[in-house]
Structures are given as structure tokens and as C-alpha cells.
Design a protein around this motif. Sequence first.
Motif: not given
Length: 203
Positions: A1-24
Motif C-alpha cells: 500500500m502506498k504511504p499517505h503523505v500530506g503537504v501542509l497547505a496553508l501557504q507556499g510551494d504546496v503543488r510542487e511538493h505534492l507533484r514531487a511526492l506523487e512521482s516518488c
Amino acid sequence: MKPHVGVLALQGDVREHLRALESCGARVSAVRRAAELAEVDGLVLPGGESTTMSRLLEVFDLLEPLRERLAGGMPAYGSCAGMILLASKVLDGRPDQHQLGGLDVIVRRNAFGRQVDSFEADLDIAGIDGGPVHAVFIRAPWVESAEPTVEVLGTVPDSPAAGPAAGRIVAARQGSVLATAFHPELTGDRRLHQLFMEIVREH
């Protein structure tokens, strides 16, 4: 099962981290509420504006839940502003700025100067194979001092161009908490996100 990783989405580079984590290989989600935080196996705290993020953690009632998850050993990775938030103490911050205490370090906010002093450098990072990591620093912090329990992963190379930044700690790890003063989510190099995914899987 894929690990579930969140990105704190209050402000900042949220989309970029989500994309990077998804590709990993992560199952990803944006985290803005305590209920969303409770569901993740690990959390990325992105770059952005640390004082704004600190204030929003309080507004969204996330400050104490996040401190509790970190104290309980939840893996976390902070880049730039995320490193500042994770530190036990910050220099040149605002008096009302909140610290999460996930990393036993003292960081200096905007250590490299203002926006005009943003720069890029190739860094050797311990635990990262395949050559240096190209690091993008944007109004970045550095680690002023670290407790012996903190593993130093990378420092600014000692060169004339580095000036007062030479030798400063810009990547560190303590247990399941990882932090960098730079922004790997902006370069397309996924090795630091892969390292974080390994930490999440081990945990």
C-alpha cells in the motif's frame, strides 16, 4: 500500500511538493485541518513565509495537533520556511512566531539576505547518491547551531562566492525529521523526496 503523505497547505510551494511526492510513489493530500493531519503517515512543510505559516497554524487550529504528531514520531520534512517552523528556536523571527520543536536546532531566518540574495549551489548531501544536489536558496535560513542528536547532511561549500554562508548547515536530520534550507521541489531532482519517502516507509 502506498504511504499517505500530506503537504501542509496553508501557504507556499504546496503543488510542487505534492507533484514531487506523487512521482516518488506516495498517495498525497493537502493538509489544512486537524482531521486531515490525523490521516497522514508523514507531512511536508513547504517553503513560503514562515511567520505567515506560523500564524495560520493557529488560525486553522493545527498548532497543537501538529506538535503532538511530531512528538509522537510522525515523519516530517521541512524545506526553507518548513525548516524554520520545525526548529526548536529561531533567530530574527517575530516575537509571536510559533516553533514546532521537531528539530533540535537554532535557525537564522533570512540568513542569506533578502530576495536579491537568492542563489543556487551544488551541494554534497549525506545519504544522497548520484552526485551533488543542485540547491535553490530563496531568502533562505541556515542552521546556526545543532544539538549532537542532529545529523548534519549538508553544508554550503567553502568558496569565495559563499562569503559568510561558507560552512553553514543547510540540510539536517533528526530521527524521522528531515529539513533543508533550500527548495528541491523546484529543480525536478526527486532524490530528497525519495529520501523522505524511505523515512516514511521505515516508520
